[in-house]
Design a protein around this motif. Structure first.
Motif, short mmCIF file in Angstrom:
data_model
loop_
_atom_site.label_atom_id
_atom_site.label_comp_id
_atom_site.label_asym_id
_atom_site.label_seq_id
_atom_site.Cartn_x
_atom_site.Cartn_y
_atom_site.Cartn_z
N GLN B 6 0.87 -1.38 -0.14
CA GLN B 6 0.31 0.07 0.36
C GLN B 6 0.78 1.52 0.26
O GLN B 6 0.75 2.17 -0.76
CB GLN B 6 -1.24 0.17 1.11
N THR B 7 2.02 0.92 0.51
CA THR B 7 3.15 2.01 0.53
C THR B 7 3.28 2.84 -0.61
O THR B 7 3.70 4.01 -1.06
CB THR B 7 4.14 2.40 1.57
N LYS B 9 1.96 1.65 -3.37
CA LYS B 9 1.03 1.94 -4.32
C LYS B 9 1.04 4.08 -4.29
O LYS B 9 -0.36 4.08 -5.20
CB LYS B 9 0.15 1.58 -4.38
N ASP B 10 1.05 4.33 -2.89
CA ASP B 10 0.36 5.31 -2.98
C ASP B 10 1.26 6.79 -2.88
O ASP B 10 1.65 7.49 -1.64
CB ASP B 10 -0.72 5.23 -0.89
#
Lengths: 137, 137
Positions: B6-7, B9-10
Motif C-alpha cells: 500500500q505504501t 501504491k500510495d
C-alpha cells in the motif's frame, strides 16, 4: 502540527544542516542535505528544506537546468513574467536553461524539495516582501 | 500489511502504469510513472515500482549514469563483481558510466525508487533465480 514542520524534519531524504553556503542567496532559513555530489556526474542532487516564508533569490541556471521534486509541505515556484505556482508533495518542476525563477515555502508552511541541478547558477535580486506577501497562501 | 504494497501504491511520486515498454528487460511486474521526459533536459526522471521478487536485467548506462533515490519498500542493488546492497527508503545509489548492474525488490517486499538516468542503456542477461534466490531478505 499544521505547518508541516515535523514532516519536513522527518523526511526520508534527510533534513540536513543549515544551508550556510547559500544563505546569502536566501531570505529566511533553509537546510540542505546533499544526496549526490560526484565529479563524474553532471548533476547534483540535494534535499532542500525551507522554514515558513523562506525563499531563494531570483536565479538562473546557465548551461544547465533544474528539476524540483516536492517531498513535503507547501511552497511556491515562479518564473519571471509568470504567475507563481503553488507546490504540493509529489509535484515536479522543470526549469530550463536560462530561465529566471525562484522557489520557496509558503508563509505558513515548511516546504521541501529534491533539487536536481546542472550548470552554473547566477544569483539575482531577492524576492521582495511586496512580491512575496502578495501571494495567497 | 508487511510487504509495503500500500505504501508503494500510495507514493506521492505516483505508482503509474504497468511498465510495458521495458517488460522484456524485467523479471516480474514493474510499474513506471514518468516524472520528467523533456528533450531539452539530458536526464529522464521516473518513479519505478517493483512487485516482490521483481528485478531488472543486468544493464549498463553508456555515456551517462543512473541515480536511484529509494522512495519505499525494500530492494537490492548490485554491481557486477560486488555483493548486493540492501536498499531502504531514503537510500541513494550512484551508478557510473559503463558499470554493469541491476536493481529490484526483495522477495517479500514491494520496492520503489526514483531513477534519474542519462545516456544509452544496454540491456544484458537476466538476474537468474539462482543468483537472486541466494540473496538473504
Amino acid at each position: 502540527m499544521t505547518n508541516n514542520e515535523q514532516t519536513i524534519k522527518d523526511s526520508i531524504f534527510g533534513f540536513g544542516d543549515k544551508n550556510e553556503a547559500y544563505a546569502q542567496y536566501f531570505i529566511g532559513q533553509s537546510y540542505l542535505n546533499s544526496l549526490v555530489s560526484d565529479p563524474a556526474i553532471n548533476v547534483s542532487v540535494s534535499n532542500v528544506s525551507f522554514e515558513p516564508s523562506c525563499r531563494n533569490n531570483w536565479h538562473i541556471h546557465h548551461d544547465g537546468f533544474q528539476l524540483l521534486l516536492v517531498t513535503g509541505g507547501e511552497g511556491w515556484y515562479q518564473e519571471a513574467g509568470h504567475a507563481a505556482r503553488k507546490l504540493h508533495p509529489g509535484d515536479v518542476v522543470v526549469t530550463h536553461d536560462g530561465v529566471k525563477h525562484w522557489h520557496g515555502a509558503t508563509k505558513n508552511s515548511w516546504f521541501a524539495h529534491i533539487a536536481i541541478t546542472a550548470g552554473t547558477p547566477e544569483w539575482l535580486e531577492p524576492v521582495s516582501d511586496t512580491q512575496y506577501d502578495a501571494l495567497e497562501d
